[in-house]
Design an enzyme around this catalytic site. Structure first.
Site: not given
Length: 553
Positions: A78, A119-121, A191, A441, A467
């Site tokens: 992202d 990570c995110d998704k 992160c 985002e 985000s």
């Protein structure tokens, strides 16, 4: 075993021959088949180390009598996709990931799965696909990145994003920004703050899908390798004992995840991903109303980046998610089973240490109210979301004139160009799931606002999302979105918008008749994308308040 359908009997000689072409022996074909779902890639820092984790998982599988089959799915960063067209693909990639996990597992007759996202998704996408298979599975999240350090101060990716705004405002030089850029992200891992990736890892553990301490165990540590190896061993036991997702993912398990989310002040993206994961168990199993209901049960107990001072390494050293569960013990549903074979209550009993300076007791919290809040009103009839734990208390209530933009790029240009005044409410629309498409985002505009020192006087409202690294008075997921004809579509420059986070209200200061008249005149714009995956996604995606899942009808 389910794998018998591809390996047993006379008719399956061709299937066995193909497996032997991959190097598998007759002895290996007798064992449970475990799919190891990797998402290694060389372009995402949260995923560059996942080959090592996958190797540890496979060693664990073999140590306990299983046979490992590794395959990959995609992963989008992202941060790299941020601020341009690439971000339109981030949330939609969740559905592709789910489809690939489901397809590979079903096609090859696996008996169980070990998911290795970071990570995110990728975390929710893998879990969604695994639930569809009905197979036992366990999640080994890739682990956080360590913070960067410069002259005794710690930094993370958000330091760089906010540094752009600070540089534009003349607060730091380009040379100083370059120094931060070079050290903020020192290596592998998701992160370093409580952004979306680490939030989802924490909630995955709280739901019972990862072994204890997995979420906060850092990416490049021996501890992470040991957890990966134990997870590989454990999946074979889950298969043998037929511990399927329905035995773990109960309503109470999802409530535990939400309680931890609210107490930590996690990413607003969880209000998309938790309902989407739950939707694979049962349609509308979890909704925004559950977040709203549970927000009254717990306070905000950890001051974590981006809104606070601590990084995930501090949370880990303070006791990790088991310690958080222990602090929330009176509200946690302790009977829930986990992939460890223990209940949440049993994990809580084993907690030996909590650093209360990082994980605050409920009677001495960071904030009395939970870290996330659901807002509703004439501007967001179906709901909107704000990370109140990362908002300056001066902005809990705010009224101001709207500055309306129909894309993120237009808003960023105005903010960095000094065109936004104190007191303004920046409105970014046509960035929702269907309108974007992809629900980008808005980290670039929020970071610009913070970096320029406007986060104590300027609010941002969008039908897009934020985000996990966003902070300040940022209200996202406004539903219905503009492309669906929601009230955000008819806001005009200068309209007064009323924000009341205490009373959970978000209103357009127009009378009901004026709103109806404007909505009647509104015309749906042409789609921004007319071919490819995003065009299909825009036609099928549901509203943000429903998790932005794809409709089947």
């Amino acid at each position: 075993m389910i794998s018998d359908r591809v390996k047993k009997g006379l008719k399956r000689a061709p299937n066995r021959s193909l497996l032997k072409a991959c190097g598998y022996t007759d002895e290996e074909l007798e064992r449970p088949f475990i799919g190891v779902v990797n998402s290694f890639t060389e372009v995402v820092p949260g995923h560059i180390h996942l080959r090592d984790i996958a190797e540890a998982v496979k060693k664990g599988i073999y140590a306990n009598g299983g046979t490992a089959f590794e395959f990959n799915t995609m992963a989008i960063c992202d941060g790299i996709a941020m601020g341009h067209e690439g971000m339109k693909y981030s949330l939609p990639s969740r559905e592709i990931i789910a489809d690939t996990v489901e397809s590979m597992a079903k096609a090859h007759g696996f008996d169980g799965l070990v998911l290795i996202p970071s990570c995110d998704k990728i975390v929710p996408g893998m879990i969604m696909g695994a639930i569809r298979t009905g197979l036992p599975f366990i999640v080994v999240t890739g682990g956080p990145m360590f913070p960067g350090e410069l002259r005794g101060k710690k930094y993370d990716l958000i330091s760089v994003f906010e540094g752009v705004g600070a540089c534009a405002a003349g607060k730091i030089t380009e040379e100083e920004l370059k120094e931060i850029e070079d050290i903020a992200c020192p290596g592998a891992g998701s992160c370093a703050g409580l952004f979306t990736a680490n939030t989802m890892a924490c909630l995955t553990e709280a739901m019972g899908l990862s072994l204890p301490y997995c979420a906060t165990s850092h990416a490049t540590t021996a501890e992470k390798i040991r957890i990966a190896k134990r997870s590989g061993m454990r999946i074979v036991d889950l298969v043998r004992n037929n511990i399927t997702p329905d035995k773990i993912l109960t309503k109470e398990a999802f409530e535990n995840a939400i309680l931890v989310d609210l107490a930590l002040g996690g990413s607003t993206n969880t209000t998309l991903h938790i309902p989407a994961i739950a939707n694979e168990v049962k349609p509308k199993f979890i909704t925004l109303d559950d977040f709203d209901r549970l927000s009254g049960e717990v306070p905000h107990i950890a001051s974590l980046r981006p809104g606070g001072e601590h990084f995930i390494i501090d949370l880990h050293r303070a006791g990790g998610i088991p310690a958080v569960l222990k602090v929330l013990e009176e509200k946690i549903r302790k009977e829930c089973l986990t992939v460890s074979g223990k209940t949440i209550g049993e994990i809580i009993k084993e907690v030996k240490y909590i650093d209360y300076s990082v994980i605050r007791p409920v009677d001495n919290p960071v904030h009395e109210t939970a870290g996330l809040r659901i807002l509703k009103g004439s501007l967001a009839p179906n709901g909107a979301v704000v990370k109140i734990g990362a908002v300056n208390p001066k902005m809990y209530k705010h009224e101001g004139p709207a500055r309306v933009f129909d894309s993120e790029e237009e808003a960023v240009d105005a903010i960095l160009g000094g065109d936004i005044e104190r007191g303004d409410v920046v409105v970014i629309r046509y960035e929702g799931p269907a309108g974007g498409p992809g629900m980008r985002e808005m980290l670039a505009p929020t970071s610009a606002i913070c970096g320029m020192g406007l986060d104590d006087s300027v609010a941002l409202i969008t039908d897009g999302r934020f985000s996990g690294g966003s902070r300040g008075p940022c209200i996202g997921h406004v539903s219905p979105e503009a492309m669906a004809g929601g009230p955000i579509a008819i806001v005009e420059d200068g309209d007064i918008i009323k924000i009341d986070m205490i009373n959970k209200k978000l209103d357009l200061a127009l009378d009901e008749e004026e709103i109806k008249e404007r909505l009647a005149k509104w015309k749906k714009p042409e789609p921004k994308v007319k071919k490819g995956y995003l065009a299909r996604y825009a036609k099928l995606v549901s509203s943000a308040d429903e998790g932005a899942v794809l409709r089947y009808d």
